[in-house]
Design an enzyme around this catalytic site. Structure first.
Site, PDB file in Angstrom:
ATOM      1  N   ARG A   1      -1.447  64.581 -17.030  1.00  0.00           N
ATOM      2  CA  ARG A   1      -0.992  65.949 -17.244  1.00  0.00           C
ATOM      3  C   ARG A   1      -0.229  66.437 -16.013  1.00  0.00           C
ATOM      4  O   ARG A   1      -0.655  66.189 -14.877  1.00  0.00           O
ATOM      5  CB  ARG A   1      -2.172  66.880 -17.526  1.00  0.00           C
ATOM      6  CG  ARG A   1      -1.764  68.317 -17.840  1.00  0.00           C
ATOM      7  CD  ARG A   1      -2.993  69.211 -17.967  1.00  0.00           C
ATOM      8  NE  ARG A   1      -3.850  68.813 -19.060  1.00  0.00           N
ATOM      9  CZ  ARG A   1      -3.698  69.223 -20.315  1.00  0.00           C
ATOM     10  NH1 ARG A   1      -2.711  70.050 -20.621  1.00  0.00           N
ATOM     11  NH2 ARG A   1      -4.536  68.828 -21.235  1.00  0.00           N
TER      12      ARG A   1
ATOM     13  N   GLU B   1     -11.794  66.090  -5.748  1.00  0.00           N
ATOM     14  CA  GLU B   1     -11.653  66.684  -7.080  1.00  0.00           C
ATOM     15  C   GLU B   1     -12.647  67.826  -7.265  1.00  0.00           C
ATOM     16  O   GLU B   1     -12.313  68.885  -7.801  1.00  0.00           O
ATOM     17  CB  GLU B   1     -11.857  65.617  -8.155  1.00  0.00           C
ATOM     18  CG  GLU B   1     -11.651  66.125  -9.566  1.00  0.00           C
ATOM     19  CD  GLU B   1     -11.775  65.014 -10.588  1.00  0.00           C
ATOM     20  OE1 GLU B   1     -11.787  65.332 -11.803  1.00  0.00           O
ATOM     21  OE2 GLU B   1     -11.870  63.831 -10.191  1.00  0.00           O
TER      22      GLU B   1
ATOM     23  N   SER C   1     -15.985  60.337 -14.397  1.00  0.00           N
ATOM     24  CA  SER C   1     -16.855  60.715 -13.275  1.00  0.00           C
ATOM     25  C   SER C   1     -17.380  62.126 -13.471  1.00  0.00           C
ATOM     26  O   SER C   1     -16.876  62.890 -14.309  1.00  0.00           O
ATOM     27  CB  SER C   1     -16.081  60.627 -11.946  1.00  0.00           C
ATOM     28  OG  SER C   1     -15.034  61.576 -11.924  1.00  0.00           O
ATOM     29  N   ALA C   2     -18.386  62.456 -12.692  1.00  0.00           N
ATOM     30  CA  ALA C   2     -18.944  63.807 -12.653  1.00  0.00           C
ATOM     31  C   ALA C   2     -18.919  64.272 -11.204  1.00  0.00           C
ATOM     32  O   ALA C   2     -19.051  63.465 -10.275  1.00  0.00           O
ATOM     33  CB  ALA C   2     -20.369  63.828 -13.207  1.00  0.00           C
TER      34      ALA C   2
ATOM     35  N   ASP D   1      -1.746  65.078 -12.700  1.00  0.00           N
ATOM     36  CA  ASP D   1      -3.153  64.678 -12.793  1.00  0.00           C
ATOM     37  C   ASP D   1      -3.235  63.359 -13.551  1.00  0.00           C
ATOM     38  O   ASP D   1      -3.074  63.312 -14.771  1.00  0.00           O
ATOM     39  CB  ASP D   1      -3.939  65.781 -13.514  1.00  0.00           C
ATOM     40  CG  ASP D   1      -5.382  65.401 -13.778  1.00  0.00           C
ATOM     41  OD1 ASP D   1      -5.808  64.321 -13.325  1.00  0.00           O
ATOM     42  OD2 ASP D   1      -6.088  66.181 -14.448  1.00  0.00           O
ATOM     43  N   GLY D   2      -3.471  62.278 -12.794  1.00  0.00           N
ATOM     44  CA  GLY D   2      -3.607  60.964 -13.417  1.00  0.00           C
ATOM     45  C   GLY D   2      -5.022  60.739 -13.879  1.00  0.00           C
ATOM     46  O   GLY D   2      -5.790  60.007 -13.241  1.00  0.00           O
TER      47      GLY D   2
ATOM     48  N   GLU E   1     -18.927  69.476 -12.736  1.00  0.00           N
ATOM     49  CA  GLU E   1     -17.914  68.982 -13.669  1.00  0.00           C
ATOM     50  C   GLU E   1     -18.424  67.734 -14.393  1.00  0.00           C
ATOM     51  O   GLU E   1     -19.088  66.895 -13.802  1.00  0.00           O
ATOM     52  CB  GLU E   1     -16.633  68.593 -12.927  1.00  0.00           C
ATOM     53  CG  GLU E   1     -15.818  69.748 -12.383  1.00  0.00           C
ATOM     54  CD  GLU E   1     -14.559  69.228 -11.724  1.00  0.00           C
ATOM     55  OE1 GLU E   1     -13.464  69.623 -12.159  1.00  0.00           O
ATOM     56  OE2 GLU E   1     -14.669  68.408 -10.791  1.00  0.00           O
ATOM     57  N   LEU E   2     -18.060  67.631 -15.645  1.00  0.00           N
ATOM     58  CA  LEU E   2     -18.337  66.416 -16.408  1.00  0.00           C
ATOM     59  C   LEU E   2     -17.015  65.923 -16.976  1.00  0.00           C
ATOM     60  O   LEU E   2     -16.551  66.396 -18.024  1.00  0.00           O
ATOM     61  CB  LEU E   2     -19.343  66.681 -17.531  1.00  0.00           C
ATOM     62  CG  LEU E   2     -19.736  65.466 -18.373  1.00  0.00           C
ATOM     63  CD1 LEU E   2     -20.326  64.364 -17.505  1.00  0.00           C
ATOM     64  CD2 LEU E   2     -20.710  65.862 -19.478  1.00  0.00           C
ATOM     65  N   GLY E   3     -16.383  65.003 -16.249  1.00  0.00           N
ATOM     66  CA  GLY E   3     -15.111  64.468 -16.683  1.00  0.00           C
ATOM     67  C   GLY E   3     -15.285  63.279 -17.601  1.00  0.00           C
ATOM     68  O   GLY E   3     -16.367  63.024 -18.139  1.00  0.00           O
TER      69      GLY E   3
END
Length: 580
Positions: A116, A237, A269-270, A109-110, A264-266
């Site tokens: 990760r 994603e 981005s969301a 996961d970039g 999702e709240l990354g």
């Protein structure tokens, strides 16, 4: 004398005939004798050629054909019998052996803030609910790949430790069959194409180098690693996160209306993903299939709407004053920051802005004074979320110029939604009103007192929680229309023991696609029996050859041997049986 001469001629002829009979071959005598039993011809008109030659009987030919057909039918019967018996004796007979085998996969996961690696394994039954999915371990390194825009080789070195970790989790004999997917998220998408390409190429070289050792297999040796994929994920994603959430909840593969949506709240981005019955834009409409069930998903990734990027955008707005914020300037060159607790001193010169911000840090920077206020911070966050709304081409736009269908069903709020709620001590079922109340108290607190209260926390994280609580309320309630006491939305980062990580969802979707191909091939019993992996192939071919040779031998044994000869006495050709 004439009589005497006649007698002599008769006697001479008789003697000559007797001599010729004595000189005749015994085999010819046998043929002549046997010829006398055949059909007769006119004694007055002996002909040199017969009127017709009798045709051999077709009875034996028919018997031979019947034997061959019977052999084929018997072989097919044996195959069908084997298939029925094996399907009844094996509880997992509806799936091929290749379907049952264990699969390994590595997802890198970039992300925007770090990279990760996830090492995953799939095995067990064929149905999505029966399949066993295990996370064998994960590891993270900082910073994210996007920070190596000026040092691409450094990106490759940064994942070296991750790849070594993955190698230690996958059995050596499985290396050549284990896919590694480096999937870059929003942080990499913010870079230019050239920088992206250089970073990913450096990562590819590192992965191939680490897995370049020879792997010995039954059918040979593999000294290269070709199962490496890399790319960028946008709306995918959100789809992956939706997949793992519904897998963990046990709703994947069932009624679409029973599924749970994902918000999702990354960091950069969301994502919003859910089953929608409304017509959506072609770019946000996606079809996902699991078995016989088809899901029509709305899924969209909102670049620049992640929490970290939004917080950086807020800082840029304070300095550049690009749009009218809720904060007021007490005097020229002074800015008020309502999203940071009172008492904290900003070092504006240390702030790093994106090239597109328009801020020239070489020029004089204004002074930013902190004065935490949840309501004003919420208003500022809402302005960030509505940037570009003037370009909306739809009936209404919820986030910027983007249309989102009416939210339907239940939802899980993940990533920074969860981390913020956890910091404030809120449970998964807490209402937005509770988060709003906690955010109001935190924003209004003095900075020095907060540092003493949360002494074990990182200072940079403490600075963001006022903004993050206000940003979440502005996004979910003010933008997406979720009520402050709505019970349909829960906050979580795992369900049971399964983490709600999009990388696991990507692996589920990947292995399900491969498994469905196995199942489709297995629906044809012929494909199962005649596959290279089928242990019955050689035995079936052997039985078929033996039966075919047996039938051929029997037909040859019963087939009469015929011979065509010319009967001198009868003056015609005849067909006679020889041997048996």
């Amino acid at each position: 004398m004439r009589r005497s001469n006649a007698r002599n001629r008769v006697a001479s002829d008789s003697n000559s005939d007797n001599n010729s009979k004595k000189m005749m071959d015994p085999a010819m005598k046998l043929q002549l004798r046997s010829a006398t039993t055949t059909t007769t011809s006119s004694p007055s008109r002996p002909s040199l050629f017969p009127r017709h030659i009798p045709k051999p009987s077709t009875t034996t030919t028919s018997k031979s054909r019947f034997a061959c057909i019977a052999t084929l039918l018997l072989t097919l019967l044996l195959l069908l019998t084997y298939k029925i018996i094996s399907s009844k004796s094996s509880p997992s007979s509806s799936y091929s052996s290749s379907h049952q085998r264990v699969r390994y996969g590595i997802i890198i996961d970039g992300g925007s803030t770090g990279t990760r690696i996830h090492v995953l394994r799939s095995g067990g039954g064929g149905g999505i609910k029966e399949r066993e999915l295990l996370d064998l371990g994960s590891m993270r390194v900082n910073p994210g790949l996007s920070s190596f825009a000026k040092d691409p080789e450094g990106a490759g070195r940064s994942i070296s430790e991750l790849v070594e970790f993955g190698k230690g989790k996958v059995p050596r004999e499985k290396w050549a069959h284990t896919e590694i997917r480096l999937m870059a998220t929003a942080g990499m998408r913010l870079l230019g194409p050239e920088a992206q390409g250089r970073i990913l190429e450096a990562c590819r070289k590192m992965v191939n180098f680490k897995f370049s050792q020879c792997v010995f297999l039954i059918n040979g040796m593999i000294c290269s690693f070709d199962l490496f994929y890399f790319g960028y994920i946008g709306s995918d994603e959100g789809i992956y996160a939706w997949v793992v959430a519904n897998y963990a909840l046990g709703t994947l593969g069932g009624d679409p209306l029973d599924t749970t949506g994902i918000i999702e709240l990354g960091g950069a981005s969301a994502q919003v993903t859910f089953v929608s019955r409304e017509l959506t834009q072609s770019g946000s409409s996606h079809i996902v299939k699991f078995g016989n069930t088809t899901y029509n998903l709305y899924s969209h990734s909102f670049l620049h709407y992640g929490l970290n990027v939004a917080h950086d955008s807020w800082r840029e707005a304070l300095v550049t004053k690009n749009f009218n914020m809720a904060s007021q300037s007490l005097q020229e060159g002074l800015r008020i920051d309502p999203c940071t607790p009172t008492g904290y001193l900003h070092n504006v010169e240390s702030w790093k802005f994106s090239p597109s911000s328009g801020s020239d840090q070489s020029q004089y920077q204004p002074t930013v004074q902190t004065k935490g206020n949840f309501s004003e911070c919420r208003s500022a966050a809402l302005m960030l979320l509505q940037r570009g709304k003037d370009k909306c081409t739809h009936q209404h736009c919820d986030l910027g110029s983007n249309f989102i269908p009416h939210l339907q069903g239940r939802f899980l709020a993940t990533e920074n939604f969860f981390h913020t709620s956890k910091f404030f001590g809120l449970g998964s079922k807490a209402y937005l009103s509770e988060l709003m109340s906690a955010g109001q108290n935190y924003c209004g607190e003095d900075w020095l007192r907060l540092k003493k209260k949360y002494i074990s926390h990182d200072e940079e994280d403490l600075l963001r929680y006022c903004f993050s609580s206000a940003y979440i309320v502005a996004m979910l309630h003010d933008s997406l229309g979720i009520a402050l006491n709505d019970e349909r939305i829960k906050v979580a980062n795992k369900v049971g023991d399964i983490p709600l990580d999009w990388a696991l969802g990507a692996f589920i979707l990947q292995t399900t696609t491969a498994t469905d191909a196995d199942v489709q091939n297995n629906h044809s019993w012929g494909a199962t029996i005649f596959s290279d992996e089928s242990p019955t192939l050689l035995s079936v071919i052997g039985i078929f050859i033996i039966l075919l040779l047996t039938a051929w031998s029997i037909s040859r044994w019963r087939k009469p041997q015929l011979k065509t000869i010319y009967d001198l006495e009868k003056g015609r050709y005849i067909i006679t049986r020889v041997g048996r």
